[in-house]
Design an enzyme around this catalytic site. Structure first.
Site, PDB file in Angstrom:
ATOM      1  N   TYR A   1     -25.235 -45.083 -45.613  1.00  9.32           N
ATOM      2  CA  TYR A   1     -25.193 -44.119 -46.720  1.00  9.32           C
ATOM      3  C   TYR A   1     -25.412 -44.805 -48.068  1.00  9.32           C
ATOM      4  O   TYR A   1     -26.128 -44.291 -48.927  1.00  9.32           O
ATOM      5  CB  TYR A   1     -23.863 -43.343 -46.720  1.00  9.32           C
TER       6      TYR A   1
ATOM      7  N   HIS B   1     -19.706 -42.739 -57.103  1.00  8.39           N
ATOM      8  CA  HIS B   1     -18.938 -42.204 -55.978  1.00  8.39           C
ATOM      9  C   HIS B   1     -18.638 -43.342 -54.999  1.00  8.39           C
ATOM     10  O   HIS B   1     -19.549 -43.938 -54.438  1.00  8.39           O
ATOM     11  CB  HIS B   1     -19.705 -41.070 -55.278  1.00  8.39           C
TER      12      HIS B   1
ATOM     13  N   TYR C   1     -19.371 -33.047 -46.769  1.00  5.12           N
ATOM     14  CA  TYR C   1     -20.324 -32.653 -45.727  1.00  5.12           C
ATOM     15  C   TYR C   1     -19.502 -31.953 -44.645  1.00  5.12           C
ATOM     16  O   TYR C   1     -18.597 -32.580 -44.073  1.00  5.12           O
ATOM     17  CB  TYR C   1     -21.006 -33.871 -45.114  1.00  5.12           C
TER      18      TYR C   1
ATOM     19  N   PRO D   1     -32.613 -33.786 -45.253  1.00  7.99           N
ATOM     20  CA  PRO D   1     -31.854 -34.199 -46.436  1.00  7.99           C
ATOM     21  C   PRO D   1     -30.407 -34.619 -46.195  1.00  7.99           C
ATOM     22  O   PRO D   1     -29.750 -35.085 -47.119  1.00  7.99           O
ATOM     23  CB  PRO D   1     -31.894 -32.944 -47.335  1.00  7.99           C
TER      24      PRO D   1
ATOM     25  N   LYS E   1     -31.496 -39.270 -48.352  1.00 10.22           N
ATOM     26  CA  LYS E   1     -32.323 -40.469 -48.296  1.00 10.22           C
ATOM     27  C   LYS E   1     -33.756 -40.303 -48.801  1.00 10.22           C
ATOM     28  O   LYS E   1     -34.485 -41.290 -48.941  1.00 10.22           O
ATOM     29  CB  LYS E   1     -32.386 -40.996 -46.843  1.00 10.22           C
TER      30      LYS E   1
HETATM   31  P1  FAD Z   1     -42.816 -35.755 -54.716  1.00 10.67           P
HETATM   32  O1  FAD Z   1     -41.546 -35.613 -55.443  1.00 10.67           O
HETATM   33  O2  FAD Z   1     -43.242 -34.686 -53.775  1.00 10.67           O
HETATM   34  O3  FAD Z   1     -43.949 -35.993 -55.790  1.00 10.67           O
HETATM   35  C1  FAD Z   1     -45.318 -35.957 -55.470  1.00 10.67           C
HETATM   36  C2  FAD Z   1     -46.095 -35.530 -56.678  1.00 10.67           C
HETATM   37  O4  FAD Z   1     -47.481 -35.546 -56.352  1.00 10.67           O
HETATM   38  C3  FAD Z   1     -45.761 -34.112 -57.117  1.00 10.67           C
HETATM   39  O5  FAD Z   1     -45.434 -34.092 -58.477  1.00 10.67           O
HETATM   40  C4  FAD Z   1     -47.018 -33.323 -56.776  1.00 10.67           C
HETATM   41  O6  FAD Z   1     -47.234 -32.243 -57.680  1.00 10.67           O
HETATM   42  C5  FAD Z   1     -48.085 -34.390 -56.896  1.00 10.67           C
HETATM   43  N1  FAD Z   1     -49.294 -34.084 -56.134  1.00 10.67           N
HETATM   44  C6  FAD Z   1     -49.396 -33.450 -54.942  1.00 10.67           C
HETATM   45  N2  FAD Z   1     -50.686 -33.292 -54.604  1.00 10.67           N
HETATM   46  C7  FAD Z   1     -51.405 -33.835 -55.597  1.00 10.67           C
HETATM   47  C8  FAD Z   1     -52.797 -33.959 -55.833  1.00 10.67           C
HETATM   48  N3  FAD Z   1     -53.688 -33.463 -54.962  1.00 10.67           N
HETATM   49  N4  FAD Z   1     -53.216 -34.571 -56.961  1.00 10.67           N
HETATM   50  C9  FAD Z   1     -52.315 -35.048 -57.865  1.00 10.67           C
HETATM   51  N5  FAD Z   1     -50.980 -34.944 -57.708  1.00 10.67           N
HETATM   52  C10 FAD Z   1     -50.532 -34.349 -56.571  1.00 10.67           C
HETATM   53  N6  FAD Z   1     -34.057 -35.456 -50.973  1.00 10.67           N
HETATM   54  C11 FAD Z   1     -32.765 -35.707 -50.997  1.00 10.67           C
HETATM   55  O7  FAD Z   1     -32.383 -36.872 -50.857  1.00 10.67           O
HETATM   56  N7  FAD Z   1     -31.868 -34.686 -51.198  1.00 10.67           N
HETATM   57  C12 FAD Z   1     -32.278 -33.384 -51.372  1.00 10.67           C
HETATM   58  O8  FAD Z   1     -31.469 -32.495 -51.565  1.00 10.67           O
HETATM   59  C13 FAD Z   1     -33.621 -33.088 -51.341  1.00 10.67           C
HETATM   60  N8  FAD Z   1     -34.081 -31.822 -51.474  1.00 10.67           N
HETATM   61  C14 FAD Z   1     -35.419 -31.581 -51.409  1.00 10.67           C
HETATM   62  C15 FAD Z   1     -35.896 -30.282 -51.517  1.00 10.67           C
HETATM   63  C16 FAD Z   1     -37.277 -29.998 -51.409  1.00 10.67           C
HETATM   64  C17 FAD Z   1     -37.782 -28.570 -51.518  1.00 10.67           C
HETATM   65  C18 FAD Z   1     -38.180 -31.077 -51.193  1.00 10.67           C
HETATM   66  C19 FAD Z   1     -39.682 -30.807 -51.074  1.00 10.67           C
HETATM   67  C20 FAD Z   1     -37.692 -32.383 -51.103  1.00 10.67           C
HETATM   68  C21 FAD Z   1     -36.323 -32.643 -51.199  1.00 10.67           C
HETATM   69  N9  FAD Z   1     -35.807 -33.938 -51.100  1.00 10.67           N
HETATM   70  C22 FAD Z   1     -34.497 -34.182 -51.138  1.00 10.67           C
HETATM   71  C23 FAD Z   1     -36.642 -35.081 -50.937  1.00 10.67           C
HETATM   72  C24 FAD Z   1     -36.909 -35.784 -52.259  1.00 10.67           C
HETATM   73  O9  FAD Z   1     -36.909 -34.872 -53.305  1.00 10.67           O
HETATM   74  C25 FAD Z   1     -38.245 -36.483 -52.103  1.00 10.67           C
HETATM   75  O10 FAD Z   1     -38.085 -37.472 -51.108  1.00 10.67           O
HETATM   76  C26 FAD Z   1     -38.785 -37.103 -53.380  1.00 10.67           C
HETATM   77  O11 FAD Z   1     -39.160 -36.105 -54.278  1.00 10.67           O
HETATM   78  C27 FAD Z   1     -39.992 -37.977 -53.059  1.00 10.67           C
HETATM   79  O12 FAD Z   1     -40.652 -38.339 -54.222  1.00 10.67           O
HETATM   80  P2  FAD Z   1     -42.227 -38.529 -54.232  1.00 10.67           P
HETATM   81  O13 FAD Z   1     -42.548 -38.914 -55.637  1.00 10.67           O
HETATM   82  O14 FAD Z   1     -42.611 -39.429 -53.126  1.00 10.67           O
HETATM   83  O15 FAD Z   1     -42.832 -37.115 -53.865  1.00 10.67           O
HETATM   84  C1  DHB Z   2     -27.567 -33.659 -52.479  1.00 11.98           C
HETATM   85  C2  DHB Z   2     -28.539 -33.464 -51.548  1.00 11.98           C
HETATM   86  C3  DHB Z   2     -28.429 -34.044 -50.317  1.00 11.98           C
HETATM   87  O1  DHB Z   2     -29.379 -33.879 -49.398  1.00 11.98           O
HETATM   88  C4  DHB Z   2     -27.337 -34.820 -49.979  1.00 11.98           C
HETATM   89  O2  DHB Z   2     -27.238 -35.355 -48.754  1.00 11.98           O
HETATM   90  C5  DHB Z   2     -26.363 -35.029 -50.922  1.00 11.98           C
HETATM   91  C6  DHB Z   2     -26.487 -34.443 -52.175  1.00 11.98           C
HETATM   92  C7  DHB Z   2     -27.686 -33.009 -53.798  1.00 11.98           C
HETATM   93  O3  DHB Z   2     -28.684 -32.331 -54.056  1.00 11.98           O
HETATM   94  O4  DHB Z   2     -26.761 -33.163 -54.608  1.00 11.98           O
END
Ligand code: FAD
Ligand code: DHB
Length: 389
Positions: free
Chosen positions: A384, A72, A200, A292, A296
């Site tokens: 971005y 994109h 957006y 979100p 980021k």
């Molecule tokens: P996570 O993906 O949370 O992974 C952490 C892992 O640790 C999980 O698998 C969990 O099960 C595991 N864990 C937790 N506790 C324990 C434990 N006690 N022992 C062992 N393992 C454990 N970001 C965007 O940019 N756009 C979005 O649209 C967006 N939507 C989101 C929607 C939701 C509901 C959430 C919660 C987050 C969203 N995010 C989004 C943010 C993005 O998904 C996260 O920033 C990203 O997943 C971070 O990755 P991570 O591996 O740090 O954490």
């Molecule tokens: C998506 C999520 C976001 O938070 C964003 O800013 C752009 C795209 C997505 O899930 O596609």
């Protein structure tokens, strides 16, 4: 059991770190609380910065992403029927890649399996010990037995609700938080996206976002009340509300269909300082959360992973611990800038329950400034596509 780096959490941070360390000859074990199916069923982010794309290649898992991801070069910011295109390519020379977090995670698990690396699922009661010594270890319960994993370092990649952050003593730890008075209702549907680029939209009825996963899979979000439940929204209600919030010409083109996933996420800004304590290093959501709006969350997790794996490489390959010593400071410097951008973009695009007429005018003026000023567009684009590491 013994390893060099014990990674707690098998989300994108933990898996990416594990793969990069493995490629650098550094042994690691991933301990995950959930099953693999559960981890892969979470629908989350969809936009990857170039820095994360490069890290995926460095980790040896870029092939499918390159083939199936969508480049994109810009995005649309709409205010009512007024639309401005932020041209990333012209303004920064860079682009972003649309490729779902679920696919990133799937590719990383596949690579871990192919390399024969240890990933333990369904681990309960995971607890790090002796983090302030040179010989930390992690205990956990699996298959009814207590296990012990000895290691040199613990990477806390366990997300916002994980236990690692709490291991930093309270007198050392500082947490900064802002909650927002609304959530996002997200819907995934097997329909063609309404536009080639993301939209957006700021509207009097609240924010909306049109995103996508591929030519036949769309992802849409609307701002909703924090008290709403996904089941309060039938598919028909969702599509009607989305149509009212996006520009009329897009609403006319919108293809609708049954939702295949529907969920609500609260919005939060959060930072924990420091991100390192003794032999514990936090990465990703374990240390910080962004709302979100700027896409980021996953990308900031990737920047931590990049700093940490470089620091660990220096330690193991060159016996130089400066990268580890400076990890928290280096990671936080970039995190705070991304927190600022995500907060700013959220403030620009949403309706707040306590917004005064003055606040609304300021929001409209800011949107008009973005529409009219190449400098403002460049600042938006620079953030971005991702700030430099
Ligand atoms: P996570 O993906 O949370 O992974 C952490 C892992 O640790 C999980 O698998 C969990 O099960 C595991 N864990 C937790 N506790 C324990 C434990 N006690 N022992 C062992 N393992 C454990 N970001 C965007 O940019 N756009 C979005 O649209 C967006 N939507 C989101 C929607 C939701 C509901 C959430 C919660 C987050 C969203 N995010 C989004 C943010 C993005 O998904 C996260 O920033 C990203 O997943 C971070 O990755 P991570 O591996 O740090 O954490
Ligand atoms: C998506 C999520 C976001 O938070 C964003 O800013 C752009 C795209 C997505 O899930 O596609």
């Amino acid at each position: 059991m013994r390893t060099q780096v014990a990674i707690i959490g098998g989300g994108p941070s933990g898996l990416l770190l594990g793969q990069l360390l493995h490629r650098a000859g550094i042994d690691n074990v991933v301990l995950e609380r959930r099953s693999r199916d559960y981890v892969l069923s979470r629908i989350r982010a969809g936009v990857l910065e170039t820095g994360l794309v490069e890290l995926m290649h460095e980790a040896g898992v870029g092939e499918r992403m390159e083939r199936e991801g969508f480049v994109h070069d810009g995005t649309i910011i709409a205010s009512g029927d007024d639309q401005v295109r932020i041209d990333f390519k012209a303004l920064t020379g860079k682009h972003v890649l649309v490729y779902g977090q679920t696919e990133v995670t799937r590719d990383l698990y596949a690579a871990r399996d192919a390399a024969g690396l240890e990933t333990l699922h369904d681990c309960r009661g995971v607890k790090p010990h002796d983090l302030d010594t040179a010989a930390p270890f992690v205990t956990f319960l699996k298959d009814g037995k207590v296990h012990r994993l000895d290691c040199d370092f613990v990477a806390g990649c366990d997300g916002y609700h994980g236990p690692c952050r709490q291991e930093i003593p309270q007198e050392v730890r500082r947490e900064y938080e802002k909650t927002y008075p609304f959530g996002w209702l997200g819907v995934l549907s097997e329909t063609p996206p309404v536009a080639d680029e993301l939209i957006y939209a700021n509207s009097p009825r609240g924010f909306a976002l049109c995103s996508m996963r591929n030519a036949q899979l769309s992802r849409y979000y609307i701002q909703c009340d924090l008290s709403d439940q996904p089941d309060d929204w039938t598919d028909g209600m969702f599509w009607d509300e989305l149509r009212r919030r996006i520009p009329a010409e897009a609403a006319e083109r919108l293809a609708t269909g049954p939702s295949i996933e529907k969920s609500i996420a609260p919005l939060r800004s959060f930072v924990c300082e420091p991100m390192r304590w003794g032999r514990l290093f936090l990465c990703g959501d374990a240390a910080h959360i962004v709302p979100p709006t700027g896409a980021k969350g996953l990308n900031t997790a990737a920047s931590d992973v990049r700093y940490l794996h470089e620091a660990l490489k220096r330690f193991y390959h060159d016996r130089d611990d400066e990268g580890l010593e400076r990890y928290s400071e280096t990671a936080l410097a970039r995190i705070w800038k991304t927190e600022r951008f995500s907060w700013w973009f959220s403030s620009l695009m949403h309706r707040y329950p306590d917004q005064s007429e003055f606040d609304l005018r300021i929001q409209q003026a800011e949107l008009a400034f973005l529409r009219d000023s190449p400098a403002a567009q460049r600042a938006m684009a620079e953030n971005y596509v991702g700030l430099p590491y």
